[in-house]
Write an enzyme that holds these catalytic residues in place. Structure first.
Site, PDB file in Angstrom:
ATOM      1  N   GLU A 179      10.479 -14.693  -9.413  1.00 46.22           N
ATOM      2  CA  GLU A 179       9.749 -13.440  -9.235  1.00 46.22           C
ATOM      3  C   GLU A 179       9.256 -12.857 -10.555  1.00 46.22           C
ATOM      4  O   GLU A 179       8.128 -12.397 -10.630  1.00 46.22           O
ATOM      5  CB  GLU A 179      10.668 -12.383  -8.580  1.00 46.22           C
ATOM      6  CG  GLU A 179      10.847 -12.556  -7.109  1.00 46.22           C
ATOM      7  CD  GLU A 179      11.645 -11.404  -6.508  1.00 46.22           C
ATOM      8  OE1 GLU A 179      12.817 -11.241  -6.874  1.00 46.22           O
ATOM      9  OE2 GLU A 179      11.093 -10.676  -5.675  1.00 46.22           O
ATOM     10  N   TRP A 230      -2.929  -2.772  -1.536  1.00 45.46           N
ATOM     11  CA  TRP A 230      -2.487  -4.138  -1.827  1.00 45.46           C
ATOM     12  C   TRP A 230      -3.221  -5.018  -0.827  1.00 45.46           C
ATOM     13  O   TRP A 230      -2.973  -4.934   0.371  1.00 45.46           O
ATOM     14  CB  TRP A 230      -0.970  -4.223  -1.649  1.00 45.46           C
ATOM     15  CG  TRP A 230      -0.345  -5.503  -2.049  1.00 45.46           C
ATOM     16  CD1 TRP A 230      -0.044  -5.929  -3.310  1.00 45.46           C
ATOM     17  CD2 TRP A 230       0.112  -6.544  -1.166  1.00 45.46           C
ATOM     18  NE1 TRP A 230       0.559  -7.154  -3.271  1.00 45.46           N
ATOM     19  CE2 TRP A 230       0.663  -7.562  -1.970  1.00 45.46           C
ATOM     20  CE3 TRP A 230       0.094  -6.715   0.209  1.00 45.46           C
ATOM     21  CZ2 TRP A 230       1.199  -8.726  -1.446  1.00 45.46           C
ATOM     22  CZ3 TRP A 230       0.625  -7.883   0.746  1.00 45.46           C
ATOM     23  CH2 TRP A 230       1.178  -8.875  -0.077  1.00 45.46           C
ATOM     24  N   ARG A 265       5.171  -0.069  -6.074  1.00 45.80           N
ATOM     25  CA  ARG A 265       5.147  -0.840  -4.833  1.00 45.80           C
ATOM     26  C   ARG A 265       4.204  -2.038  -4.928  1.00 45.80           C
ATOM     27  O   ARG A 265       4.226  -2.911  -4.073  1.00 45.80           O
ATOM     28  CB  ARG A 265       4.703   0.069  -3.677  1.00 45.80           C
ATOM     29  CG  ARG A 265       5.684   1.184  -3.384  1.00 45.80           C
ATOM     30  CD  ARG A 265       5.080   2.182  -2.449  1.00 45.80           C
ATOM     31  NE  ARG A 265       4.808   1.614  -1.143  1.00 45.80           N
ATOM     32  CZ  ARG A 265       5.632   1.661  -0.105  1.00 45.80           C
ATOM     33  NH1 ARG A 265       6.789   2.256  -0.225  1.00 45.80           N
ATOM     34  NH2 ARG A 265       5.315   1.130   1.040  1.00 45.80           N
ATOM     35  N   CYS A 289       0.817  -1.219   0.000  1.00 43.60           N
ATOM     36  CA  CYS A 289       0.000   0.000   0.000  1.00 43.60           C
ATOM     37  C   CYS A 289       0.846   1.261   0.000  1.00 43.60           C
ATOM     38  O   CYS A 289       1.936   1.304   0.568  1.00 43.60           O
ATOM     39  CB  CYS A 289      -0.879   0.026   1.244  1.00 43.60           C
ATOM     40  SG  CYS A 289      -1.889  -1.431   1.425  1.00 43.60           S
ATOM     41  N   HIS A 336      21.680 -35.311  -2.782  1.00 44.77           N
ATOM     42  CA  HIS A 336      20.884 -35.782  -1.631  1.00 44.77           C
ATOM     43  C   HIS A 336      19.388 -35.618  -1.870  1.00 44.77           C
ATOM     44  O   HIS A 336      18.610 -35.629  -0.931  1.00 44.77           O
ATOM     45  CB  HIS A 336      21.298 -35.027  -0.370  1.00 44.77           C
ATOM     46  CG  HIS A 336      22.726 -35.277   0.004  1.00 44.77           C
ATOM     47  ND1 HIS A 336      23.167 -36.478   0.481  1.00 44.77           N
ATOM     48  CD2 HIS A 336      23.830 -34.486  -0.091  1.00 44.77           C
ATOM     49  CE1 HIS A 336      24.469 -36.425   0.693  1.00 44.77           C
ATOM     50  NE2 HIS A 336      24.902 -35.220   0.347  1.00 44.77           N
ATOM     51  N   LYS A 341      15.198 -14.548  -8.382  1.00 49.56           N
ATOM     52  CA  LYS A 341      14.941 -13.596  -9.478  1.00 49.56           C
ATOM     53  C   LYS A 341      14.090 -14.256 -10.551  1.00 49.56           C
ATOM     54  O   LYS A 341      13.150 -13.665 -11.078  1.00 49.56           O
ATOM     55  CB  LYS A 341      16.253 -13.118 -10.136  1.00 49.56           C
ATOM     56  CG  LYS A 341      17.134 -12.173  -9.351  1.00 49.56           C
ATOM     57  CD  LYS A 341      16.599 -10.786  -9.181  1.00 49.56           C
ATOM     58  CE  LYS A 341      15.748 -10.664  -7.952  1.00 49.56           C
ATOM     59  NZ  LYS A 341      16.360 -10.449  -6.685  1.00 49.56           N
ATOM     60  N   LYS A 387       6.942  -4.163  -3.511  1.00 43.23           N
ATOM     61  CA  LYS A 387       8.336  -3.771  -3.368  1.00 43.23           C
ATOM     62  C   LYS A 387       8.762  -3.761  -1.912  1.00 43.23           C
ATOM     63  O   LYS A 387       9.842  -4.207  -1.568  1.00 43.23           O
ATOM     64  CB  LYS A 387       8.533  -2.379  -4.001  1.00 43.23           C
ATOM     65  CG  LYS A 387       9.941  -1.826  -3.876  1.00 43.23           C
ATOM     66  CD  LYS A 387      10.931  -2.658  -4.658  1.00 43.23           C
ATOM     67  CE  LYS A 387      12.366  -2.229  -4.487  1.00 43.23           C
ATOM     68  NZ  LYS A 387      13.303  -3.306  -4.861  1.00 43.23           N
ATOM     69  N   GLU A 408      19.734 -16.624  -4.887  1.00 41.91           N
ATOM     70  CA  GLU A 408      19.288 -15.314  -5.372  1.00 41.91           C
ATOM     71  C   GLU A 408      18.883 -15.397  -6.855  1.00 41.91           C
ATOM     72  O   GLU A 408      17.866 -14.819  -7.262  1.00 41.91           O
ATOM     73  CB  GLU A 408      20.422 -14.285  -5.173  1.00 41.91           C
ATOM     74  CG  GLU A 408      20.232 -12.930  -5.839  1.00 41.91           C
ATOM     75  CD  GLU A 408      19.041 -12.133  -5.319  1.00 41.91           C
ATOM     76  OE1 GLU A 408      18.394 -12.565  -4.345  1.00 41.91           O
ATOM     77  OE2 GLU A 408      18.751 -11.093  -5.922  1.00 41.91           O
ATOM     78  N   ASN A 464      -2.029   2.424   5.979  1.00 38.24           N
ATOM     79  CA  ASN A 464      -1.108   1.322   5.662  1.00 38.24           C
ATOM     80  C   ASN A 464      -0.851   0.563   6.953  1.00 38.24           C
ATOM     81  O   ASN A 464      -0.740   1.182   8.016  1.00 38.24           O
ATOM     82  CB  ASN A 464       0.247   1.846   5.166  1.00 38.24           C
ATOM     83  CG  ASN A 464       0.185   2.338   3.734  1.00 38.24           C
ATOM     84  OD1 ASN A 464      -0.853   2.272   3.099  1.00 38.24           O
ATOM     85  ND2 ASN A 464       1.301   2.844   3.239  1.00 38.24           N
ATOM     86  N   GLY A 465      -0.686  -0.749   6.855  1.00 37.24           N
ATOM     87  CA  GLY A 465      -0.428  -1.540   8.062  1.00 37.24           C
ATOM     88  C   GLY A 465      -1.602  -2.460   8.331  1.00 37.24           C
ATOM     89  O   GLY A 465      -2.457  -2.668   7.460  1.00 37.24           O
TER      90      GLY A 465
HETATM   91  O1  M6R Z   1      13.457  -3.836   1.484  1.00 32.82           O
HETATM   92  P1  M6R Z   1      14.070  -5.130   1.906  1.00 32.82           P
HETATM   93  O2  M6R Z   1      15.465  -5.306   1.406  1.00 32.82           O
HETATM   94  O3  M6R Z   1      14.001  -5.354   3.395  1.00 32.82           O
HETATM   95  O4  M6R Z   1      13.182  -6.245   1.234  1.00 32.82           O
HETATM   96  C1  M6R Z   1      13.391  -7.601   1.514  1.00 32.82           C
HETATM   97  C2  M6R Z   1      12.670  -8.491   0.516  1.00 32.82           C
HETATM   98  O5  M6R Z   1      11.291  -8.266   0.564  1.00 32.82           O
HETATM   99  C3  M6R Z   1      13.169  -8.273  -0.906  1.00 32.82           C
HETATM  100  O6  M6R Z   1      14.539  -8.523  -1.038  1.00 32.82           O
HETATM  101  C4  M6R Z   1      12.408  -9.190  -1.890  1.00 32.82           C
HETATM  102  O7  M6R Z   1      12.741 -10.523  -1.650  1.00 32.82           O
HETATM  103  C5  M6R Z   1      12.726  -8.779  -3.324  1.00 32.82           C
HETATM  104  N1  M6R Z   1      11.524  -8.828  -4.085  1.00 32.82           N
HETATM  105  C6  M6R Z   1      13.746  -9.637  -3.962  1.00 32.82           C
HETATM  106  O8  M6R Z   1      13.903  -9.382  -5.319  1.00 32.82           O
END
Ligand code: M6R
Length: 607
Positions: free
Chosen positions: A488, A73, A27, A2, A504, A485, A602, A481, A99-100
């Site tokens: 996502e 959101w 976001r 949000c 394993h 990516k 985000k 990582e 928000n929250g």
């Molecule tokens: O703002 P932050 O670095 O604390 O966010 C952490 C994760 O939410 C963030 O890295 C998320 O996994 C990304 N979408 C990764 O690409």
């Protein structure tokens, strides 16, 4: 997640609010709305993308110089117009954006319904409007009505309230969900994220948890009557609006990948003494003596930040010789972590607002640990809650999939490892590490210049629904990582595994239709990883190798992406770049928008 924008001043509010909402789009959201004060409150909301709201805003009269707006959101209640913010009380005379999460909303709602309130949404947020209404009806002024309402609430909020009866006034409140006030000439902007207001002003003041204030065109008064605009609270945002635009690139994700040579240089600027072989971290100097006494570091973070922490574990243990554990921030406080005064808890977070990471820091503070932040957003909650820290200086990251923030986290973690080695007077080759860091921008540029190479790998991935990412030691977190990516932005199911664990279990998955991306730079792990490549080949699985040694690898794999060689401790910063590009290219190949991955936000400001 949000987003909030608010305005009070002399200009028409609607264009400013709509512009702010469009900046906040990145976001992630599923509906949006605005409310403008003009003797009454005009509230317009729409499900879906902002263009739907824009169409409606054009049809309605929404003149007025004070207003609030929100991108939602969904957490409580499906993404539909009736659940979009602003939410109103029964009379329509009070509206809120929130928000929250209000944790005790069910009991509050039951109580309000019993006393005759009519609810129009399924959200937790709407109870706030009705609670405020009750108090205003009793003749309590709006600021105090909000204050008393929040005393009844359990949970988190970034809240902005507007009333038809209190002209040119916004009431703002914060608990665990950020709000920043932009200071103009006789006008003020409110936002949950400073990027939404920097078009208008760079002078900002962040609300602290527990603060409630009235914002008018005259100033910002805290609930005790004190002005919030004291010099020591005013901050200047040090990045430009151009930095939050795509700058001619089709997507933020690509723009941010391509910015990485500059980002590494910015993260290193002023922090490297190449002559003495020392790293200079001013943000840690204030507690230098306490840091010299620590016997353990716990790194906490979520998503990519957690994976950066895993690289940090190898770096700090190898360079500084301090035991490190890395914890998912979302699990940390449920585990009774064993922490002493000689433990440093380092939170890694791009946004500095991730709720789980912030909660982990609160837990560490309760246990009297030294708290440190590695944060990108200046003035964010984690930056302010920690005892000391280092900023990434990566500039605003807009793409939901973290790229340049991750790379800058690895860069700064290397500096932190060298800094701790200095504090402990460890015998290390600081010169070589820092000289290696200084060469990285040119080496990253080399990878980016040759990015056509990635297309060979894209051709292999095109028909895959699943894939494996493998790496050992420093490369293991990069495998995680890379897989994150890919998941996502391309929605291909990707698993990141340490190469040694493959046999394993996951090896059972390997077939012709199941490709693997193997990180095999020419380092201390090369021979071992090579055995894994042989095992994959024997089972017919296609292999995409990321290596520094074309001659040794090329003939044995289906696609070979070559990156420059650097020190083993720095190699992750180079090997992650092709994985970012591969995920990006796959999103394009599947006709997906990599900047707006489905269901993702985000900044994750709810637990
Ligand atoms: O703002 P932050 O670095 O604390 O966010 C952490 C994760 O939410 C963030 O890295 C998320 O996994 C990304 N979408 C990764 O690409």
């Amino acid at each position: 997640m949000c987003g909030i924008i608010g305005y009070v001043g002399t200009q028409q509010a609607t264009p400013i609010l709509m512009e702010g909402l469009s900046v906040l789009e990145y976001r992630g959201y599923d509906s949006a709305g605005i409310c403008v004060q003009n003797g009454r409150l005009t509230t317009i909301r729409a499900e879906g993308k902002l263009v739907e709201l824009e169409k409606k805003v054009k049809r309605f009269e929404s003149q007025g110089t004070c207003g609030i707006a929100h991108t939602r959101w969904a957490t409580h209640g499906v993404p539909q117009e009736r659940n979009a913010h602003p939410h109103r009380d029964c009379t329509g005379g009070i509206a809120i954006v929130h928000n929250g999460i209000i944790e005790n909303y069910q009991e509050l709602r039951l109580e309000l319904v019993a006393s005759g309130h009519l609810f129009a949404s399924d959200t937790d947020s709407e109870v706030l409007a009705h609670l405020i209404e009750d108090r205003v009806k009793q003749g309590i002024p709006l600021l105090q009505a909000v204050e008393q309402t929040l005393e009844r609430v359990r949970g988190t909020y970034g809240l902005v309230v507007i009333s038809k009866d209190v002209p040119q006034t916004l009431i703002v409140a914060r608990m665990g969900s950020p709000l920043v006030i932009g200071v103009g000439e006789g006008e003020y902007y409110i936002a949950s994220d400073p990027s939404a207001l920097i078009t208008y002003t760079k002078d900002v003041v962040y609300l602290d948890d527990g603060e409630i204030a009235a914002v008018t065109s005259e100033g910002v008064q805290l609930s005790g009557g004190v002005s919030m605009l004291a010099q020591d609270r005013l901050l200047k945002i040090d990045w430009d609006v151009e930095e939050t635009s795509k700058g001619g690139h089709p997507h933020f994700m690509l723009k941010e990948i391509l910015e990485q040579p500059q980002v590494i240089a910015d993260s290193l600027r002023g922090r490297v003494d190449l002559i003495e072989g020392r790293s200079i971290l001013g943000g840690l100097e204030g507690i230098r003596d306490r840091l010299a006494q620590i016997d353990r570091i716990i790194i906490v973070g979520c998503g990519s930040a957690y994976y950066a922490g895993l690289v940090g574990e190898y770096l700090i243990e190898e360079i500084a010789g301090i035991p490190v554990e890395v914890e998912l921030a979302s699990e940390f406080r449920y585990r009774k972590p064993l922490i002493s005064k000689r433990t440093a808890v380092l939170a890694i977070s791009q946004s500095g607002e991730t709720a789980d990471t912030l909660e982990a820091i609160y837990e560490a503070k309760r246990k009297q640990a030294i708290t440190l932040g590695l944060v990108n957003v200046v003035g964010s909650s984690i930056a302010r809650e920690t005892d000391a820290g280092v900023y990434n200086h990566a500039g605003p990251e807009v793409g939901v999939a973290s790229t340049k923030a991750f790379v800058s986290q690895l860069t700064v973690l290397t500096l932190i490892a060298v800094y701790f080695a200095q504090l402990r007077e460890e015998e290390i080759n600081g010169h070589a590490i820092l000289a290696g860091l200084a060469e990285l921008p040119a080496q990253v540029q080399e990878i980016l210049d040759g990015r056509q190479e990635i297309l060979k790998a894209t051709a292999i991935m095109r028909n895959a629904d699943h894939c494996l990412y493998l790496g050992r030691k420093f490369q293991a977190p990069i495998a995680y990582e890379g897989a994150l990516k890919m998941k996502e932005v391309s929605y291909i199911h990707a698993e990141g595994y340490t190469s040694g664990e493959m046999k394993h279990g996951p090896i059972a998955l390997i077939s012709k239709a199941f490709p693997s991306v193997v990180l095999c730079p020419n380092d201390s792990m090369f021979e071992k990883t090579w055995s894994n490549i042989e095992e994959l080949k024997a089972r017919g699985g296609a292999i995409i190798a990321i290596t520094t040694d074309r001659a040794r690898v090329e003939d044995s794999v289906d696609a070979c992406i070559v990156i420059p060689q650097t020190l083993e401790v720095l190699q992750p910063i180079l090997s992650v770049i092709p994985l970012q590009l591969l995920a990006y290219e796959m999103a394009l190949a599947k006709n997906l928008d990599p900047d707006k991955p489905r269901n993702l936000a985000k900044s994750v400001t709810v637990e």
